[in-house]
Enzyme design. Structure first.
Site, PDB file in Angstrom:
ATOM      1  CG  HIS A   2      -7.303   3.192  -0.438  1.00 15.36           C
ATOM      2  ND1 HIS A   2      -6.587   2.026  -1.390  1.00 15.36           N
ATOM      3  CD2 HIS A   2      -6.911   3.971  -0.105  1.00 15.36           C
ATOM      4  CE1 HIS A   2      -5.581   2.767  -1.949  1.00 15.36           C
ATOM      5  NE2 HIS A   2      -5.785   4.074  -0.434  1.00 15.36           N
ATOM      6  CG  HIS A  52      -1.736   0.816   1.270  1.00 14.41           C
ATOM      7  ND1 HIS A  52      -3.057   0.692   1.601  1.00 14.41           N
ATOM      8  CD2 HIS A  52      -2.304   1.692   0.453  1.00 14.41           C
ATOM      9  CE1 HIS A  52      -3.863   1.690   1.839  1.00 14.41           C
ATOM     10  NE2 HIS A  52      -3.046   2.715   0.946  1.00 14.41           N
ATOM     11  CG  HIS A 107      -0.974   6.077  -2.765  1.00 13.43           C
ATOM     12  ND1 HIS A 107      -1.944   5.650  -3.532  1.00 13.43           N
ATOM     13  CD2 HIS A 107      -1.262   5.835  -1.771  1.00 13.43           C
ATOM     14  CE1 HIS A 107      -3.180   5.426  -2.391  1.00 13.43           C
ATOM     15  NE2 HIS A 107      -2.751   5.201  -1.410  1.00 13.43           N
ATOM     16  CD  GLU A 156      -7.421   6.118   4.579  1.00 15.81           C
ATOM     17  OE1 GLU A 156      -8.164   6.231   3.965  1.00 15.81           O
ATOM     18  OE2 GLU A 156      -6.880   6.695   4.774  1.00 15.81           O
ATOM     19  CG  ASP A 202      -1.750   6.020   2.776  1.00 10.53           C
ATOM     20  OD1 ASP A 202      -2.405   5.466   1.515  1.00 10.53           O
ATOM     21  OD2 ASP A 202      -2.785   5.907   3.205  1.00 10.53           O
ATOM     22  CG  ASP A 203       0.072   9.267   0.365  1.00 14.57           C
ATOM     23  OD1 ASP A 203       0.103   8.728  -0.953  1.00 14.57           O
ATOM     24  OD2 ASP A 203      -1.299   8.506   0.567  1.00 14.57           O
TER      25      ASP A 203
END
Ligand SMILES: [Zn+2]
EC number: 3.5.4.2
Length: 332
Positions: free
Chosen positions: A189, A9, A11, A192, A270-271
């Site tokens: 996703h 996961h 990005h 969340e 994630d980011d």
């Protein structure tokens, strides 16, 4: 040596560090409304989801050419490798680039320049997952899938990201059916910010094989039972959850309870440029703040390879799993 792990996961646009943002802005003569890297780093201390998304899309303007996407992916792979990532399944958001006049081919071929040599250079195998922006229309997602058709040899699967609430998975039924017909793997996703019903819908309507986040599944005992029974992997992102206030503090994160319940959890970043850490940083944080034992950490690493889309290279998966089994944790 860090614990070997897969990142599922991630990005790629969320790995843009201030230094590279300034470098690319200068290269492409794109003005940035920040005096210097420190001022930009300060802006990375956003207060909520919307201010994060505003910054995230603003900074994408510096990504123009194949070389820019190559540099972005190269920087991520180097950092990930240093933190023990051996396999990375990387999300990208083509609609955010197409909307700025950057072609699908520029994005995919640029990323691929770095991904294609990653095993040789970094010891990291990779897969690419194309995400649809769920706050865009279903028609736009279908057009995006169409634009990706010349590049499907580079793309393993499709995903669904961006603002969740108000955009239930069923909106994308048609594009997921089309993706499945093209032989693409499916993730999304869900759960969340959105309710557990979105997780159920992603499984039933979109046919997803993994759920990204899926945190709010714990609110529905029947759903938890199903996820445990069917061994559906959840790609959790603990530091992201703290930064976006999905949980108050890391110590409040339900990860230990989710593992105790038998859920197939994985830990991801994630980011990472925005959320305070890469994959290894997330592992370190949950070890420290949630008191996870070495066996729990090993389970998370094992899960990450079991949940990865390595069906086309089971020998490689077996090698990674053997590395996890043989790993010796350094003295704390
Ligand atoms: Zn995400």
């Amino acid at each position: 040596m860090p614990l070997p792990k897969a990142e599922l996961h991630l990005h790629i646009e969320g790995t843009l560090e201030p230094e590279l943002a300034f470098e690319l802005a200068a290269r492409n003569s794109v003005p940035l409304p920040y005096a210097d890297e420190d001022a930009l780093r300060e802006a990375y201390r956003f207060a909520d989801l919307q201010s994060f998304l505003n910054l995230y899309y603003e900074l994408m303007a510096v990504l123009r050419t194949e070389r820019d996407f190559e540099d972005l992916a190269e920087a991520y792979l180097a950092r990930a490798a240093a933190q023990g990532v051996r396999h990375a399944e990387i999300f990208f958001d083509p609609q955010a680039h197409l909307a700025r006049g950057v072609e699908m081919g520029t994005v995919v071929e640029g990323l691929w320049r770095a991904l294609g040599r990653s095993r040789e250079r970094h010891g990291v195998s990779t897969r690419l997952i194309m995400c649809f922006l769920r706050d865009e229309s279903a028609e736009s997602a279908l057009a995006t899938l169409d634009a990706a058709k010349p590049y499907l040899d580079r793309i393993t699967g499709v995903g669904l990201d961006s603002a969740e609430v108000g955009h239930p998975p069923a909106k994308f039924r048609e594009v997921y059916e089309a993706a499945a017909a093209l032989g693409l793997r499916r993730v999304a996703h869900a759960g969340e910010e959105g309710p557990p019903e979105y997780v159920t819908e992603a499984l039933d309507v979109l046919g997803v094989e993994r759920v990204d986040h899926g945190l709010r599944s714990v609110e529905d005992p029947a759903l938890v039972e199903r996820l445990v029974r069917d061994r559906v992997p959840l790609t959790l992102c603990p530091l992201s959850n703290v930064r976006l206030r999905t949980v108050d503090t890391l110590a409040d994160h339900p990860l230990p309870a989710m593992l105790d319940a038998g859920l197939m959890c994985t830990v991801n970043s994630d980011d990472p440029a925005y959320f305070g850490g890469y994959a290894g940083d997330n592992f370190d944080a949950v070890r420290r703040d949630l008191g996870l034992t070495e066996e729990r950490l090993r389970e998370l690493a094992r899960n990450s390879f079991l949940a990865s889309f390595l069906e086309d290279d089971e020998e490689l998966r077996a090698r990674y799993l053997a590395e996890v089994a043989a790993y010796t944790f350094p003295a704390a």
